[in-house]
Design an enzyme around this catalytic site. Structure first.
Site, PDB file in Angstrom:
ATOM      1  CB  THR A 118      -0.917   0.034   1.238  1.00 56.19           C
ATOM      2  OG1 THR A 118      -1.592   1.292   1.302  1.00 56.19           O
ATOM      3  CG2 THR A 118      -0.130  -0.147   2.529  1.00 56.19           C
ATOM      4  CE1 TYR A 142      -3.641  -2.312   4.862  1.00 60.95           C
ATOM      5  CE2 TYR A 142      -3.674  -0.012   4.170  1.00 60.95           C
ATOM      6  CZ  TYR A 142      -3.693  -1.359   3.863  1.00 60.95           C
ATOM      7  OH  TYR A 142      -3.758  -1.765   2.548  1.00 60.95           O
TER       8      TYR A 142
END
Length: 328
Positions: A118, A142
């Site tokens: 990501t 995350y």
């Protein structure tokens, strides 16, 4: 003999689209998923093996059964807000689960690993188009968990010749235009499906989280990539490894950011319907503006994000959301 690829999270949104792309490219996608957020109805393009990343014995069984040439790893928890309130869940599942998977792949002699990372690993870097050399400063659990997995792959690559391609990207949108698979989460957290549910009357309104960001209209800005373009890149990444080109990191994006209000405006043009909106507070861990370039992927992989314009992404998603949802 058809080459098998283990697709973790293959019953989820991106993973199911990847399985379709792999099948079209001549591979056998083997979905490995615990169905905590995925849907068995989405597994349509190859075998399904239910299992958890933390279960090493189960992973070993699946590797021994299919003898895959590669792993395509999508399985992860991915809600930024939840990662801030429950970081242990993210480090345990994303990091320890991925470590277990990498160790199983090495033990099985599986040489190639394609990882869905990501651009959240870059943190909040405003007014720049991020590239692969941008400093990684994640601001939520995350992004930090995904950065840790990248480090695991680098270390295991050096120790065991596990070749890997890492893809960093932001918001994925759109659906398979054929309608075979789509986007459906419970709970739903992604902007476009939430917006379409509000248009369709399946929820009272779309909540805009934060209207006081330092952006032209006060709402945060993101880069959007069509899911079919995204999974095409993953197949190209697999072929890159099979061709012996070595480990590499690629960003996937358009280099163009859209605010939440921009997305809402585009949806009105596509659907001819108004979006009921309520305004809410900012969510912890959300960045102001995240935009990623893809010059390396376009030049080196030959990637072409042809569907990644907002109107096409909303149109394909709108068609899916009017026709089909999965059932547990």
């Amino acid at each position: 003999m058809t080459k098998s690829v283990i697709v973790t999270g293959g019953a989820g949104y991106i993973g199911s689209h990847a399985c379709k792309a792999l099948r079209a490219a001549g591979y056998q996608p083997v979905t490995f998923d615990n169905l905590s957020t995925g849907w068995e109805d989405a597994v349509k393009f190859g075998p399904f093996e239910k299992g958890d990343l933390l279960d090493r014995a189960r992973l070993d069984e699946v590797f021994a059964k299919y003898k895959p040439v590669a792993v395509m790893h999508f399985a992860a928890f991915s809600q930024v807000g939840e990662s801030m309130s429950d970081p242990g869940k993210y480090w345990r599942n994303n990091v320890i689960g991925s470590l277990t998977l990498v160790e199983a792949a090495v033990a099985a002699g599986c040489p190639h690993f394609v990882f869905s990372s990501t651009c959240a690993t870059y943190g909040d870097q405003d007014n720049v188009v991020l590239d692969e050399d941008s400093v990684q400063l994640p601001i939520n659990s995350y992004g930090a968990s995904k950065r840790a997995i990248e480090d695991i792959l680098e270390n295991f690559g050096a120790a065991y010749d596990l070749n890997h391609v890492i893809f960093r990207y932001f918001n994925v949108a759109g659906c398979d235009p054929d309608g075979e698979v789509g986007e459906f989460h419970q709970p739903e957290t992604h902007l476009i499906p939430l917006m379409l549910d509000a248009i369709a009357g399946k929820r009272a309104a779309l909540t805009i989280f934060g209207t006081d960001y330092d952006t032209p209209d006060g709402t945060c800005i993101r880069d959007y990539v069509h899911v079919c373009d995204l999974v095409d890149a993953h197949v190209l990444g697999l072929k890159w490894l099979e061709n012996g080109k070595g480990s590499r990191v690629f960003n996937l994006g358009t280099g163009v950011g859209f605010s939440v209000r921009d997305v809402v405006d585009h949806s009105r043009a596509v659907t001819n319907k108004d979006v009921p909106i309520v305004e809410g507070d900012r969510r912890p861990g959300d960045c102001t503006k995240l935009v990623s370039g893809s010059a390396r992927a376009i030049k080196e992989l030959g990637w072409a994000p042809e569907r990644s314009n907002l109107a096409t992404m909303i149109d394909h998603a709108w068609k899916w959301h009017q026709t089909g949802h999965y059932e547990k």
